[in-house]
Scaffold this motif. Structure first.
Motif, short mmCIF file in Angstrom:
data_model
loop_
_atom_site.label_atom_id
_atom_site.label_comp_id
_atom_site.label_asym_id
_atom_site.label_seq_id
_atom_site.Cartn_x
_atom_site.Cartn_y
_atom_site.Cartn_z
N GLY A 134 44.10 52.31 41.99
CA GLY A 134 43.59 50.58 42.29
C GLY A 134 42.78 50.01 42.79
N LYS A 135 41.66 48.99 42.22
CA LYS A 135 40.71 48.48 43.00
C LYS A 135 40.74 46.74 43.27
CE LYS A 135 35.80 47.27 42.97
NZ LYS A 135 34.62 48.18 42.07
N VAL A 136 40.79 47.02 44.50
CA VAL A 136 40.21 44.58 44.91
C VAL A 136 39.77 44.11 44.68
CG1 VAL A 136 41.43 45.11 46.98
CG2 VAL A 136 42.43 43.71 46.17
N LEU A 137 39.30 42.78 43.99
CA LEU A 137 38.67 42.34 44.17
C LEU A 137 39.11 40.68 44.45
CD1 LEU A 137 35.32 41.73 44.08
CD2 LEU A 137 35.60 40.66 41.90
N LYS A 138 38.56 40.53 45.49
CA LYS A 138 38.99 38.44 46.00
C LYS A 138 38.37 37.65 45.85
CE LYS A 138 41.98 35.80 49.31
NZ LYS A 138 42.54 35.71 50.47
N THR A 176 40.60 38.59 38.93
CA THR A 176 40.47 40.20 38.11
C THR A 176 41.49 41.09 38.51
OG1 THR A 176 38.84 40.50 39.64
CG2 THR A 176 37.99 39.88 37.37
N TYR A 177 42.09 40.91 39.53
CA TYR A 177 42.56 42.03 40.32
C TYR A 177 43.96 41.44 39.50
CZ TYR A 177 44.93 45.19 43.04
OH TYR A 177 46.72 45.64 44.08
N ASP A 222 49.72 47.47 54.06
CA ASP A 222 49.50 47.68 55.80
C ASP A 222 48.70 48.62 55.12
OD1 ASP A 222 48.34 46.81 57.87
OD2 ASP A 222 50.78 47.33 58.83
N THR A 223 47.51 48.56 54.58
CA THR A 223 46.04 49.97 54.33
C THR A 223 45.29 49.14 54.30
OG1 THR A 223 46.36 50.03 52.07
CG2 THR A 223 48.25 51.45 53.08
N PRO A 224 44.63 49.74 54.56
CA PRO A 224 42.80 49.50 54.61
C PRO A 224 42.48 48.66 53.19
CG PRO A 224 42.85 52.02 55.76
CD PRO A 224 44.10 51.60 55.04
N GLN A 266 39.39 42.67 52.21
CA GLN A 266 38.96 41.88 51.35
C GLN A 266 39.81 40.31 51.69
OE1 GLN A 266 40.97 43.51 50.63
NE2 GLN A 266 42.51 42.43 49.36
N GLU A 267 40.54 40.45 52.90
CA GLU A 267 41.11 39.21 53.60
C GLU A 267 40.58 38.53 55.14
OE1 GLU A 267 43.12 37.92 51.70
OE2 GLU A 267 44.04 39.19 50.09
#
Ligand SMILES: NC(=O)c1ccc[n+]([C@@H]2O[C@H](COP(=O)([O-])OP(=O)(O)OC[C@H]3O[C@@H](n4cnc5c(N)ncnc54)[C@H](OP(=O)(O)O)[C@@H]3O)[C@@H](O)[C@H]2O)c1
Length: 269
Positions: free
Chosen positions: A115-119, A175-176, A210-212, A217-218
Motif C-alpha cells: 500500500g501507499k498513503v497520500l494525505k 486517492t488513498y 502504529d507504524t512508520p 503524512q500526519e
C-alpha cells in the motif's frame, strides 16, 4: 445413495476441508510486503506455526528488514526465501509466484499488504500522484488476486490489506481511500469465481496503525485526533491485525468475499 448418505458425504467433505484449512503447518505462504511492520509480523507468526514462506519486499531501503525477517523465520525453523520486486508491473507479480513455485512447488496462501498513503487536498493532487496511488493500491491488488487465483492450490486463501478509511466520511485521503476502495469489489468478484476450488478471498481494513507508514503524512495534531477517534482508545496495533488475517486464512475459511474492519471502533458501516 440415500439422502442421509448424501448428507453424510457432504458433511465429511466439509469436515475434511475444515481440517485441511485449520493448520498452516507445511503450507506455502506468500506475503507481498512481508519484510516489515504488519507483513513482517505475519511472516514471523506463520513461521512459528510451521509454514514455508515467500517474503516479498520492494524498496532497496527495505533489504535489511527483509534479511532480518528471513534470519528470524529461519531461526524459527521455517524454510523461506526473499524476493524483491516492484509489483506495479504485472510481470513482477508473475515472477514472484514463479519463484515461489520453483522453490516450494506451489502456493497455498497469498497475502497482499502492499500500500501507499497520500494525505493531500483534492485540488492539489497531481496526475503523477494519482497514477502512483492507483497502481500501488488498486493495480497491484488486482493482478495479485488474479495471479493467486491462477496459481493457488485447491482450498487456498487470499487476503488483501485495505484501510478503515473505506468507512470514513473525510477529506484529504481521496486517492488513498479511493484507490483501496476497488479492492472490496475485486474481493467479492474473485471470491465468487474461485469459490468452487475452495479458495476464500477476503480483505482486512485496519484503523490507523502504529507504524512508520502512518506517521509519514500526519501532523502531531492529527495523530492526537486519530488516537482519540477509536472507541477503545489509541491507534491500531499490528498485533491486533495479524491474528485476524491468520484466522481468515485458516479456521475462518468460511468467511469469503468480505471486507472485515478492525479498528477499535474508529469507523463502522
Ligand atoms: N499504517 C497504517 O496506518 C495503516 C492503516 C490502515 C491500513 N494500512 C495498510 O496496511 C498495509 C501495511 O502497512 P504497514 O503500516 O505495515 O506499512 P508498510 O510496511 O510500509 O507496508 C506497505 C508495503 O507496501 C510495499 N510497497 C509499496 N510500494 C510498492 C510497490 N510498488 N511494489 C511492491 N510493494 C510496494 C512496501 O514495500 P517497500 O517499503 O519495500 O517499498 C511495504 O512493504 C498497507 O497496505 C497499508 O495501506 C496501513
Amino acid at each position: 445413495m440415500s439422502h442421509r448418505q448424501l448428507l453424510n458425504t457432504v458433511d465429511s467433505d466439509q469436515k475434511k476441508k475444515i481440517m485441511e484449512n485449520k493448520n498452516v503447518k507445511g503450507k506455502v505462504i506468500l506475503i507481498a510486503g512481508g519484510a516489515k511492520n504488519l507483513g513482517g509480523l505475519l511472516s514471523r507468526d506463520f513461521a512459528a506455526k510451521g509454514a514455508k514462506l515467500v517474503i516479498h519486499y520492494n524498496s532497496e531501503s527495505t533489504r535489511k528488514d527483509a534479511e532480518q525477517t528471513l534470519a528470524d523465520v529461519r531461526a524459527l525453523g521455517a524454510e523461506a526465501i526473499v524476493v524483491q520486486g516492484d509489483l506495479t508491473l504485472r510481470s513482477n507479480i508473475i515472477a514472484l509466484f514463479d519463484r515461489a513455485t520453483e522453490k516450494f512447488g506451489g502456493v497455498d496462501i497469498a497475502i497482499n499488504t502492499v500500500g501507499k498513503v497520500l494525505k493531500k487536498p483534492f485540488v492539489d493532487t497531481t496526475e503523477e500522484e494519482y497514477d502512483s496511488m492507483s497502481e500501488i493500491n488498486s493495480k497491484v491488488a488486482y493482478f495479485f488476486i488474479q495471479e493467486a487465483g491462477r496459481r493457488l492450490r485447491e482450498n487456498g486463501k487470499i487476503c488483501t490489506v485495505v484501510t478503515s478509511l473505506l468507512a470514513a466520511y473525510t477529506g484529504l485521503y481521496s486517492t488513498y481511500a479511493g484507490m483501496k476502495a476497488p479492492v472490496e469489489h475485486f474481493t467479492r468478484a474473485a471470491s465468487k469465481e474461485f469459490g468452487a476450488r475452495g479458495i476464500s478471498v477476503t480483505a482486512v481494513a485496519p484503523g490507523p496503525m502504529d507504524t512508520p507508514f502512518f506517521y509519514g503524512q500526519e501532523s502531531e495534531d492529527a495523530v492526537i485526533y486519530h488516537k482519540s477517534a477509536s472507541a477503545l482508545g489509541g491507534l491500531t496495533d499490528i498485533r491486533d491485525i495479524a491474528p485476524l488475517i491468520e484466522f481468515l486464512v485458516t479456521e475462518g475459511w468460511w468467511i469469503t468475499g468480505q471486507t472485515i474492519f478492525a479498528n477499535g471502533g474508529y469507523t463502522t458501516r
